[in-house]
Design an enzyme around this catalytic site. Structure first.
Site, short mmCIF file in Angstrom:
data_model
loop_
_atom_site.label_atom_id
_atom_site.label_comp_id
_atom_site.label_asym_id
_atom_site.label_seq_id
_atom_site.Cartn_x
_atom_site.Cartn_y
_atom_site.Cartn_z
N SER A 23 8.13 7.61 -5.83
CA SER A 23 6.95 7.06 -5.88
C SER A 23 6.58 8.64 -5.77
O SER A 23 6.70 9.72 -5.10
CB SER A 23 6.26 6.27 -5.37
N SER A 24 5.14 8.69 -6.70
CA SER A 24 4.69 9.53 -6.90
C SER A 24 3.59 9.95 -5.66
O SER A 24 3.13 11.22 -4.34
CB SER A 24 3.32 9.64 -8.37
N GLU A 25 3.70 8.98 -4.31
CA GLU A 25 3.04 9.00 -3.16
C GLU A 25 4.70 9.16 -1.95
O GLU A 25 4.51 9.25 -0.54
CB GLU A 25 2.08 7.72 -2.84
N HIS A 44 1.78 0.57 1.00
CA HIS A 44 0.87 1.75 0.55
C HIS A 44 0.61 0.62 -0.29
O HIS A 44 1.29 -0.09 -1.16
CB HIS A 44 1.09 2.73 -0.05
N HIS A 46 -3.08 -1.14 -2.52
CA HIS A 46 -4.68 -1.02 -2.93
C HIS A 46 -5.33 -2.29 -2.65
O HIS A 46 -6.04 -2.77 -3.94
CB HIS A 46 -4.62 -0.25 -4.73
N HIS A 107 -9.37 4.86 -2.80
CA HIS A 107 -7.60 4.97 -3.22
C HIS A 107 -6.79 3.58 -2.57
O HIS A 107 -7.15 2.46 -3.42
CB HIS A 107 -7.78 6.06 -2.78
ZN LIG Z 1 -1.71 4.24 -3.94
#
Ligand SMILES: [Zn+2]
Length: 219
Positions: A23-25, A44, A46, A107
């Site tokens: 993941s980019s996170e 994580h 949203h 976010h």
């Molecule tokens: Zn996110």
């Protein structure tokens, strides 16, 4: 998502297995694992209501639900950081040690726990609490628990072997004791009846009228 979509990395973020990319996170996940040795899962997402609070810059820190005081305590808002960059990890870093759920401004939300289900349920609890808080806002009334009520809950939490985190300060959770004289920002609040407000306005108008009259007479 299927099991073989999962990617395994080490704590430095080097990919060990999996056919996809991490993941980019990833950096956010690694930061939490590094800072909290008690944590084995990070969630994580949203979710719309909690993300609404995050986008309004509002912490979920009012003592309106006994269950939340017992479980997460307060859910702070980390300042905005561009997703997938060190800005984002810098923003949440100061909060990771003291909280188990964090709103990420503009976010989403991150929660974590000793295992995957605890991390997931903390995300569910955060969204549920945000929804309850929103309903009290829509009703135009929030009845906060008192400092004494919160103390009793915290004593119960200690007795039942409660959470590792969730510190309490004068701003977390905000109780009815605090809200009587100030709001979350510390600004003073007063309450007036309609009649008191009307007489204040009348008084101001009278003063302005006589000032104008004097001014006209002089002229
Ligand atoms: Zn996110």
């Amino acid at each position: 998502m299927a099991a073989d979509d999962l990617v395994i990395t080490d704590l430095e973020g080097n990919k060990l297995s999996g056919r996809r990319n991490p993941s980019s996170e990833l950096a956010m996940h690694l930061l939490i694992y590094r800072r909290r040795p008690d944590i084995n899962a990070v969630c994580h997402a949203h979710p719309p209501v909690a993300t609404g609070y995050a986008s309004a810059g509002l912490a979920l820190n009012k003592a309106i639900l006994a269950e939340l005081v017992l479980s997460l305590g307060c859910i702070p808002v980390a300042r905005y950081g561009t997703p997938g960059t060190p800005e984002l990890t810098d923003a949440i870093e100061p909060l990771v040690q003291s909280y188990d759920a964090i709103l990420m401004a503009n976010h989403g939300v991150v929660t974590y726990g000793a295992d995957l289900l605890s991390a997931f349920f903390r995300m569910e609890t955060t969204e549920h609490f945000a929804l309850v808080a929103l309903v009290t806002e829509l009703l135009g009334k929030q009845v906060l628990l008192s400092g004494g009520d919160v103390e009793k809950l915290l004593a119960a939490r200690a007795r039942y072997g409660g959470q590792t985190a969730a510190p309490t300060t004068s701003e977390c959770p905000v109780t009815s004791d605090a809200s009587e004289t100030s709001d979350a920002s510390g600004a003073e609040r007063i309450t007036l009846t309609r009649r008191e407000l009307e007489s204040l306005i009348d008084e101001a108008i009278q003063k302005e009228r006589s000032r104008l009259q004097r001014f006209c007479n002089l002229d």
